[in-house]
Design an enzyme around this catalytic site. Sequence first.
Site, PDB file in Angstrom:
ATOM      1  N   SER A  67       7.952  -4.878   6.501  1.00  0.00           N
ATOM      2  CA  SER A  67       7.899  -6.069   7.393  1.00  0.00           C
ATOM      3  C   SER A  67       9.135  -7.144   7.022  1.00  0.00           C
ATOM      4  CB  SER A  67       6.681  -6.442   8.082  1.00  0.00           C
ATOM      5  OG  SER A  67       5.501  -5.648   7.755  1.00  0.00           O
TER       6      SER A  67
ATOM      7  N   ASP B  70       6.581  -3.232  12.231  1.00  0.00           N
ATOM      8  CA  ASP B  70       4.806  -3.176  12.125  1.00  0.00           C
ATOM      9  C   ASP B  70       4.256  -2.885  13.726  1.00  0.00           C
ATOM     10  OD1 ASP B  70       5.547  -5.048  12.652  1.00  0.00           O
ATOM     11  OD2 ASP B  70       4.244  -5.953  11.112  1.00  0.00           O
TER      12      ASP B  70
ATOM     13  N   ARG C 195       0.112  -0.959  -0.171  1.00  0.00           N
ATOM     14  CA  ARG C 195      -0.314   0.087  -0.253  1.00  0.00           C
ATOM     15  C   ARG C 195       1.135   1.471   0.156  1.00  0.00           C
ATOM     16  NH1 ARG C 195      -3.369   0.609   5.072  1.00  0.00           N
ATOM     17  NH2 ARG C 195      -1.740  -0.160   5.763  1.00  0.00           N
TER      18      ARG C 195
END
Length: 860
Positions: free
Chosen positions: A545, A599, A481
């Site tokens: 991540s 994250d 994203r």
Amino acid sequence: MVKVLSVVVMKFSLTRDHPCSNQHYCCSWLSILQLCKKGDFLALDLGGTNFRVLLVKVSDNGKQKMEMENQIYAIPEELMRGSGAELFDHIAECLANFLEKLGMKNQKLPLGFTFSFHCQQTKLDESILVSWTKGFNSHGVEGRDVVSLLRKAIIKRGDFDIDIVSVINDNVGTMMTCGYDDHHCEIGLIVGTGTNACYMEEMRHLELVEGDEGRMCVNMEWGAFGDDGALDDLRTDFDQEIDAGSLNPGKQLFEKMISGMYMGELVRLILVKMAKEDLVFQGHTTPDLVTNGQLQTSFVSAIENDKLVVFVCMLRGLGLDPSVDDCVATQRVCQVVSTRAAHLCAAALAAVLRQIRDNKAAERFARRLHKMVRRLVPDCDVRFLRSEDSSGKGAAMVTAVAFRLAIQHAGRQRILDALRLSQEQLLDVKRRMGEEMNRGLAKESHDQATVKMLPTFVRSMPDGTESGDFLALDLGGTNFRVLLVRVRRWKRRSVEMHNKIYAIPQEAMQGTGEELFDHIVHCIADFLEYMGMKGASLPLGFTFSFPCHQSKLDQGILLKWTKGFKATGCEGEDVVTLLKDAIYRKEEFDLDVVALVNDTVGTMMTCGYEDPLCEVGLIVGTGTNVCYMEEMQNMELVDGGEGKMCVNMEWGAFGDHGELDDFSTDFDKAVDEHSANPGKQTYEKMISGMYLGEIVRNVLLEFTTKGLLFRGKLSERLKTRGIFETKFLSQIESDRLALRQVRSILQHLGLTSSTCDDSILVKEVCSVVACRAAQLCGAGLAAVVDKIRQNRNLPELKITVGVDGTLYKLHPHFSNFMHETVRDLAPQCKVTFIQSEDGSGKGAALITAVACRIRDAGQR
Ligand code: ADP
């Protein structure tokens, strides 16, 4: 009569507010054959005509054989109405005598207790006497559990020991005994001194008992039907007279119209009235005829059987001199009384049958009973079996079934116990986690530590003064994203976010690093154009991540690709540089890459923006990890001893050096062996979403192999790795879900041969596995918050933990178990949990915003 009978419709009182709805635990009918345990069982039968002790030998060699030895013992009158303790001492003495005779005093046999009085039963081996009947009135027994009283009496003697497994009523025994011979038998009917019935009722109708799947035997205590006036329009003057002269006026009114104790008396009262009205015996009565109890129910049977000689003798025995007409009239009276009793009984039974038939769909009390039942319910296929020695055999049957169930239950619990952790064990996990944290922080032990305690170079939490537009990239979750996050000063709750999801094509994931990062930059350009901000130069936070080694906020060396990424030329490289190079190649815009973000840190930041006390970030999703604000002085890997820095614990690897070996089960080992990274991420494999379903499947496999589940049938589906996703744990454990829905989940999984008992067990397995995961996670978290408290030398710490991850958020009980564990193991920490929304997007932007604020302040 038929008209009258059709009015007698029993209302079933199965709701909570009905005091008489007394249920007996039984078992699903099919189970009886499958589950009867062969062996020797003792049975006691109290409440019938005789008190008996029995030894029943059950064999299950496929022929279902039962052999019995029994002994009748007297219960002296003074004990029937004397002290309850003495009564039970006497029963224990009879039992001792029986065992002595059989030479079995040294064996601890299971015992079934047929106790045929009005009881409130809460468990198979617990029955509270509501009231004595049938001439018994021992003191101190009503309101108490008769099983405990018997146990006490046996313990007091101390010369033998038995295992009281079940206590039942005689009609349950009748049903169980007949059910052993005929699997269609679902109703037990007693018409003797008293009358009562039991039948298999659907669990969902039994509000007093938890669960709504399967069936349970209900002891109706139907003799009391009519005590509320329901039979008033059917009761005659004779019935009223019988009731008025009885030991329990106003009670057991239905029984008084039907059962053997009252039938002779009814005939006598009618004959007296007829004689007084000069209709029989030339208008004469005799002292015997007007005396209560002089006409026995056997008299009625004799007449019914046309044994006229016996019958004339009996009338003469009452001092009467009957004419032929008197004999005919008396015979008629007997027929009417007996027919009415049979028909009333049939009507009640018809109501039971209707109930059973409505739910899905009993040779003789007399031929009349059978005939009338057929007339009333022509659509039911009813057979009546004469129960032989129901009370004794039945108790042994219930005991045999209960005994096998108990053995199976113990077997399952032994397996599950390996997955249950005590408070001491959890405290051990907390202590070891604390030790491993210190090892990870210290320079000399860092390399050997499993919990790596990586510096993130995030040193401040948002203070609300951050402002500006920020870009965020989120790579490594389910989607890639690009986000635009607008942060406004003092408007903590009004962060504005826009985002677009982009696919990462297979060729970009597995091509060269340049291709991958060019694709990422291409997506950023597209996003800026989409937002009407083409060419804008904005600060950017990059949630990446994958495992990285960071030595600055805006730098991170990729240690290893995971999750299907294989782009060449990236491992060992700084991913921020790779991104910047790609931006440079594009020559369209410039971006200020401010932060590379993990994250968990994004989660902590997002929650910290709303709650300044938030200094811990926790993720329980596909994997699990934690970050928290550590004192710089404890972080030997980073220079500078002032203030705090967020540490990415990478706690999933806790246990990789054996720290969790004594809690690890065979199921954990099986999951690890078949994982992509055996021997690694031990703690994570006991906690997170990627593995819990697999642990459950392995436990189910073990149960099935041992014959404790799915009738021992190991299906190909169950052997298939990954079929049991962690989301099923949430669905199965949902409080709103009925057992039949659990069954349909299992069916959906292809586990089609599941029974309702299987569903209960699967649910228990899910619950134990999820509870252990939550407790282990809570123990680790307790170590973290207690370390923060000790860092600050506080007697009590108030702190907030920001949490993200689908398992934590969607499992119905995980969060509660985890919170409880933290409360128990870290009592000096008052921990609040808040859920993070979009930590990897909003969190990355916030970290960037904080870094910009600090940078700007430094430049001023
Ligand atoms: P990630 O950790 O990859 O960012 P999530 O937080 O969404 O993503 O976690 C995904 C994990 O959550 C999967 O491993 C899945 O097994 C588990 N999961 C998905 N749905 C549920 C659910 N309803 N209850 C419990 N766990 C679930």
